[in-house]
Design a protein around this motif. Sequence first.
Motif, mmCIF file in Angstrom:
data_model
loop_
_atom_site.group_PDB
_atom_site.id
_atom_site.type_symbol
_atom_site.label_atom_id
_atom_site.label_comp_id
_atom_site.label_asym_id
_atom_site.label_seq_id
_atom_site.Cartn_x
_atom_site.Cartn_y
_atom_site.Cartn_z
ATOM 1 N N ILE A 10 0.838 -1.204 0.000
ATOM 2 C CA ILE A 10 0.000 0.000 0.000
ATOM 3 C C ILE A 10 0.872 1.253 0.000
ATOM 4 O O ILE A 10 0.643 2.175 -0.797
ATOM 5 N N THR A 11 1.885 1.309 0.867
ATOM 6 C CA THR A 11 2.727 2.506 0.931
ATOM 7 C C THR A 11 3.515 2.710 -0.361
ATOM 8 O O THR A 11 3.670 3.840 -0.806
ATOM 9 N N THR A 12 3.968 1.631 -0.960
ATOM 10 C CA THR A 12 4.691 1.748 -2.229
ATOM 11 C C THR A 12 3.780 2.295 -3.322
ATOM 12 O O THR A 12 4.177 3.177 -4.097
ATOM 13 N N SER A 13 2.553 1.808 -3.373
ATOM 14 C CA SER A 13 1.603 2.298 -4.377
ATOM 15 C C SER A 13 1.240 3.756 -4.142
ATOM 16 O O SER A 13 1.157 4.546 -5.086
ATOM 17 N N ILE A 14 1.013 4.120 -2.886
ATOM 18 C CA ILE A 14 0.686 5.520 -2.576
ATOM 19 C C ILE A 14 1.853 6.421 -2.943
ATOM 20 O O ILE A 14 1.658 7.507 -3.506
ATOM 21 N N LYS B 233 -11.772 -8.531 -1.324
ATOM 22 C CA LYS B 233 -12.594 -9.447 -0.522
ATOM 23 C C LYS B 233 -11.776 -10.204 0.524
ATOM 24 O O LYS B 233 -11.924 -11.409 0.696
ATOM 25 N N GLY B 234 -10.882 -9.485 1.183
ATOM 26 C CA GLY B 234 -10.128 -10.066 2.280
ATOM 27 C C GLY B 234 -8.911 -10.875 1.906
ATOM 28 O O GLY B 234 -8.288 -11.482 2.762
ATOM 29 N N VAL B 235 -8.544 -10.885 0.627
ATOM 30 C CA VAL B 235 -7.403 -11.675 0.171
ATOM 31 C C VAL B 235 -6.432 -10.747 -0.564
ATOM 32 O O VAL B 235 -6.837 -9.937 -1.394
ATOM 33 N N MET B 236 -5.149 -10.915 -0.264
ATOM 34 C CA MET B 236 -4.140 -10.133 -0.967
ATOM 35 C C MET B 236 -3.977 -10.689 -2.381
ATOM 36 O O MET B 236 -3.661 -11.861 -2.560
ATOM 37 N N GLU B 237 -4.227 -9.841 -3.345
ATOM 38 C CA GLU B 237 -4.170 -10.255 -4.752
ATOM 39 C C GLU B 237 -2.802 -10.001 -5.373
ATOM 40 O O GLU B 237 -2.264 -10.857 -6.053
ATOM 41 N N ASN B 238 -2.278 -8.795 -5.179
ATOM 42 C CA ASN B 238 -1.010 -8.401 -5.806
ATOM 43 C C ASN B 238 -0.157 -7.654 -4.801
ATOM 44 O O ASN B 238 -0.637 -6.739 -4.146
ATOM 45 N N ASN B 239 1.094 -8.013 -4.718
ATOM 46 C CA ASN B 239 2.020 -7.217 -3.924
ATOM 47 C C ASN B 239 3.193 -6.741 -4.774
ATOM 48 O O ASN B 239 4.080 -6.073 -4.272
ATOM 49 N N ASP B 240 3.165 -7.065 -6.061
ATOM 50 C CA ASP B 240 4.188 -6.601 -6.986
ATOM 51 C C ASP B 240 3.803 -5.207 -7.477
ATOM 52 O O ASP B 240 2.780 -5.035 -8.146
ATOM 53 N N ASN B 241 4.625 -4.225 -7.139
ATOM 54 C CA ASN B 241 4.312 -2.838 -7.445
ATOM 55 C C ASN B 241 4.172 -2.584 -8.944
ATOM 56 O O ASN B 241 3.293 -1.841 -9.372
ATOM 57 N N ASP B 242 5.010 -3.187 -9.763
ATOM 58 C CA ASP B 242 4.926 -2.977 -11.212
ATOM 59 C C ASP B 242 3.608 -3.508 -11.771
ATOM 60 O O ASP B 242 2.987 -2.880 -12.634
ATOM 61 N N VAL C 133 0.758 -3.817 -10.098
ATOM 62 C CA VAL C 133 -0.309 -2.926 -9.625
ATOM 63 C C VAL C 133 -0.365 -1.677 -10.502
ATOM 64 O O VAL C 133 -1.441 -1.242 -10.914
ATOM 65 N N LYS C 134 0.804 -1.119 -10.829
ATOM 66 C CA LYS C 134 0.834 0.076 -11.694
ATOM 67 C C LYS C 134 0.227 -0.216 -13.064
ATOM 68 O O LYS C 134 -0.504 0.607 -13.609
ATOM 69 N N ARG C 135 0.531 -1.390 -13.629
ATOM 70 C CA ARG C 135 -0.038 -1.741 -14.932
ATOM 71 C C ARG C 135 -1.559 -1.915 -14.844
ATOM 72 O O ARG C 135 -2.290 -1.512 -15.722
ATOM 73 N N LEU C 136 -2.012 -2.546 -13.763
ATOM 74 C CA LEU C 136 -3.442 -2.826 -13.627
ATOM 75 C C LEU C 136 -4.274 -1.573 -13.385
ATOM 76 O O LEU C 136 -5.426 -1.507 -13.818
ATOM 77 N N VAL C 137 -3.749 -0.569 -12.712
ATOM 78 C CA VAL C 137 -4.537 0.630 -12.447
ATOM 79 C C VAL C 137 -4.585 1.576 -13.646
ATOM 80 O O VAL C 137 -5.330 2.555 -13.609
ATOM 81 N N ARG C 138 -3.847 1.257 -14.681
ATOM 82 C CA ARG C 138 -3.964 2.052 -15.911
ATOM 83 C C ARG C 138 -5.272 1.774 -16.622
ATOM 84 O O ARG C 138 -5.624 2.463 -17.580
ATOM 85 N N LEU C 139 -5.986 0.747 -16.165
ATOM 86 C CA LEU C 139 -7.270 0.344 -16.737
ATOM 87 C C LEU C 139 -7.155 -0.092 -18.186
ATOM 88 O O LEU C 139 -8.048 0.115 -18.999
ATOM 89 N N LYS C 140 -6.015 -0.680 -18.519
ATOM 90 C CA LYS C 140 -5.804 -1.264 -19.829
ATOM 91 C C LYS C 140 -5.605 -2.756 -19.624
ATOM 92 O O LYS C 140 -5.072 -3.185 -18.605
ATOM 93 N N PRO C 141 -5.986 -3.584 -20.598
ATOM 94 C CA PRO C 141 -5.774 -5.017 -20.407
ATOM 95 C C PRO C 141 -4.288 -5.335 -20.325
ATOM 96 O O PRO C 141 -3.472 -4.726 -21.014
ATOM 97 N N PRO C 142 -3.916 -6.262 -19.456
ATOM 98 C CA PRO C 142 -2.497 -6.615 -19.332
ATOM 99 C C PRO C 142 -2.007 -7.268 -20.609
ATOM 100 O O PRO C 142 -2.728 -8.034 -21.259
ATOM 101 N N THR C 143 -0.755 -6.988 -20.965
ATOM 102 C CA THR C 143 -0.184 -7.570 -22.183
ATOM 103 C C THR C 143 0.443 -8.912 -21.908
ATOM 104 O O THR C 143 0.721 -9.667 -22.820
ATOM 105 N N GLU C 144 0.702 -9.212 -20.637
ATOM 106 C CA GLU C 144 1.298 -10.487 -20.277
ATOM 107 C C GLU C 144 0.550 -11.046 -19.080
ATOM 108 O O GLU C 144 -0.009 -10.329 -18.290
ATOM 109 N N LEU C 145 0.566 -12.329 -18.950
ATOM 110 C CA LEU C 145 -0.085 -12.954 -17.801
ATOM 111 C C LEU C 145 0.905 -13.633 -16.917
ATOM 112 O O LEU C 145 1.890 -14.070 -17.189
#
Length: 147
Positions: free
Chosen positions: A90-94, A124-133, A135-147
């Motif tokens: 959270i702090t890294t993202s902020i 929903k109570g579960v940590m989904e992502n802790n990789d900062n890069d 999270v940054k890609r996902l909040v751009r609201l564009k589909p991810p290019t890699e899975l």
Amino acid sequence: MILAVLITNPQANILVERFNGVPSEERLHWRSFLTKLGQANLKGAKLDEHFVAHHKSVYIVYTLFGDVSIYAVGKDEYDELTLSEVIRAITTSIKDVCGKPPSEGRFLDKYGRICLCLDEIFWKGVMENNDNDRVKRLVRLKPPTEL
């Protein structure tokens, strides 16, 4: 399970709160308990220094980050170490969104983007992502290019 994440200003006003699995009648208790805990212990705290508490069979980790205080409450597999990792994400993202540890005004200016980051970090109570890069890609609201 992550039961709650709260972010408050220096006057203990709640800026963001996310509860999961906590009945609405208990939320007021948790809000007041966490803000009192932070008011008592975060005075003079160093930036991003994590504090740990235990209350009613749940774990609490909290920190001061710029002008905001961040609290994470968890139980079961979300112990002190895992909650500390949640707070670090959270702090890294902020910091990425605001450009530095935020003042209250800067936090409120970037409120929408910060909420998007929180949704990507845990859901929903579960940590989904802790990789900062990621999270940054996902909040751009564009589909991810890699899975």
